[in-house]
Design a protein around this motif. Structure first.
Motif, PDB file in Angstrom:
ATOM      1  N   LEU A 151      -9.439  -3.411 -12.196  1.00  0.00           N
ATOM      2  CA  LEU A 151      -8.048  -3.488 -11.737  1.00  0.00           C
ATOM      3  C   LEU A 151      -7.280  -2.227 -12.101  1.00  0.00           C
ATOM      4  CD1 LEU A 151      -7.149  -7.196 -12.547  1.00  0.00           C
ATOM      5  CD2 LEU A 151      -7.402  -6.158 -10.283  1.00  0.00           C
ATOM      6  N   HIS A 152      -7.538  -1.694 -13.288  1.00  0.00           N
ATOM      7  CA  HIS A 152      -6.882  -0.452 -13.691  1.00  0.00           C
ATOM      8  C   HIS A 152      -7.298   0.693 -12.763  1.00  0.00           C
ATOM      9  CE1 HIS A 152      -4.958   2.471 -16.241  1.00  0.00           C
ATOM     10  NE2 HIS A 152      -6.083   3.173 -16.267  1.00  0.00           N
TER      11      HIS A 152
ATOM     12  N   VAL B 267      -8.352   0.484  -9.647  1.00  0.00           N
ATOM     13  CA  VAL B 267      -7.758   0.280  -8.321  1.00  0.00           C
ATOM     14  C   VAL B 267      -6.277   0.620  -8.347  1.00  0.00           C
ATOM     15  CG1 VAL B 267      -7.129  -1.503  -6.632  1.00  0.00           C
ATOM     16  CG2 VAL B 267      -9.453  -1.412  -7.537  1.00  0.00           C
ATOM     17  N   SER B 268      -5.587   0.213  -9.407  1.00  0.00           N
ATOM     18  CA  SER B 268      -4.144   0.478  -9.455  1.00  0.00           C
ATOM     19  C   SER B 268      -3.838   1.961  -9.650  1.00  0.00           C
ATOM     20  CB  SER B 268      -3.491  -0.343 -10.569  1.00  0.00           C
ATOM     21  OG  SER B 268      -3.942   0.093 -11.829  1.00  0.00           O
ATOM     22  N   SER B 269      -4.818   2.745 -10.088  1.00  0.00           N
ATOM     23  CA  SER B 269      -4.574   4.184 -10.259  1.00  0.00           C
ATOM     24  C   SER B 269      -4.702   4.957  -8.948  1.00  0.00           C
ATOM     25  CB  SER B 269      -5.548   4.762 -11.294  1.00  0.00           C
ATOM     26  OG  SER B 269      -6.860   4.749 -10.791  1.00  0.00           O
TER      27      SER B 269
ATOM     28  N   VAL C 127      -1.911   2.242  -3.571  1.00  0.00           N
ATOM     29  CA  VAL C 127      -2.376   0.868  -3.755  1.00  0.00           C
ATOM     30  C   VAL C 127      -1.337   0.120  -4.563  1.00  0.00           C
ATOM     31  CG1 VAL C 127      -4.138  -0.604  -4.793  1.00  0.00           C
ATOM     32  CG2 VAL C 127      -4.789   1.498  -3.629  1.00  0.00           C
ATOM     33  N   GLY C 128      -0.924  -0.992  -4.034  1.00  0.00           N
ATOM     34  CA  GLY C 128       0.085  -1.786  -4.707  1.00  0.00           C
ATOM     35  C   GLY C 128       1.506  -1.422  -4.346  1.00  0.00           C
ATOM     36  N   ASP C 129       1.696  -0.292  -3.668  1.00  0.00           N
ATOM     37  CA  ASP C 129       3.032   0.082  -3.230  1.00  0.00           C
ATOM     38  C   ASP C 129       3.427  -0.804  -2.058  1.00  0.00           C
ATOM     39  OD1 ASP C 129       3.014   2.099  -5.092  1.00  0.00           O
ATOM     40  OD2 ASP C 129       2.451   3.663  -3.655  1.00  0.00           O
TER      41      ASP C 129
END
Length: 133
Positions: free
Chosen positions: A111-112, A114-116, A120-122
């Motif tokens: 998850l870390h 992917v979130s970097s 992604v996640g925006d």
């Protein structure tokens, strides 16, 4: 247990547990059965995290929801006859707990990662797709 007195059916009173011990042992065995099933279920989850969701539905049968575990009412002290089984169960629980923690840490690392990745996640904005091109 018969003694060596010619097989006259005399019971050795030292090896025959009192009736309350049999009841306590049966109660503890039932508790250990449930706990062993829970360890087995956790091990199966580690091998196949999606469980029944990973297979195509079978004739409309849906998996049963998991029930939240409630600790049993203690039937008293653990009888000596259940000690070896309880120790083996404790070791199995610790082994599975370590594996579950390793799996949790692996998911956290993923998850870390992917979130970097930028974007992604925006919140998503308008996306245009060139289908002719």
């Amino acid at each position: 247990m018969e003694t060596g007195l010619g097989g006259a059916g005399i019971q050795d009173s030292e090896s025959t547990p009192p009736p309350h011990t049999d009841t306590a042992l049966a109660a503890w065995n039932a508790i250990l059965d449930v706990l062993e099933m829970a360890v087995g279920a956790a091990e199966r989850t580690l091998k196949d995290p999606l469980g029944p969701l990973s297979v195509a539905p079978q004739s409309g049968v849906e998996p049963l929801p998991e029930k939240r575990w409630q600790p049993p009412v203690s039937p008293g002290p653990l009888p000596a006859g259940a000690r070896r089984r309880a120790l083996a169960l404790s070791a199995a629980q610790e082994r599975v707990a370590r594996k579950l923690e390793e799996a949790r840490m692996d998911v956290a690392r993923q998850l870390h990662a992917v979130s970097s990745v930028p974007g992604v996640g925006d919140p998503s904005g308008a996306i245009y797709l060139d289908v002719n091109g």
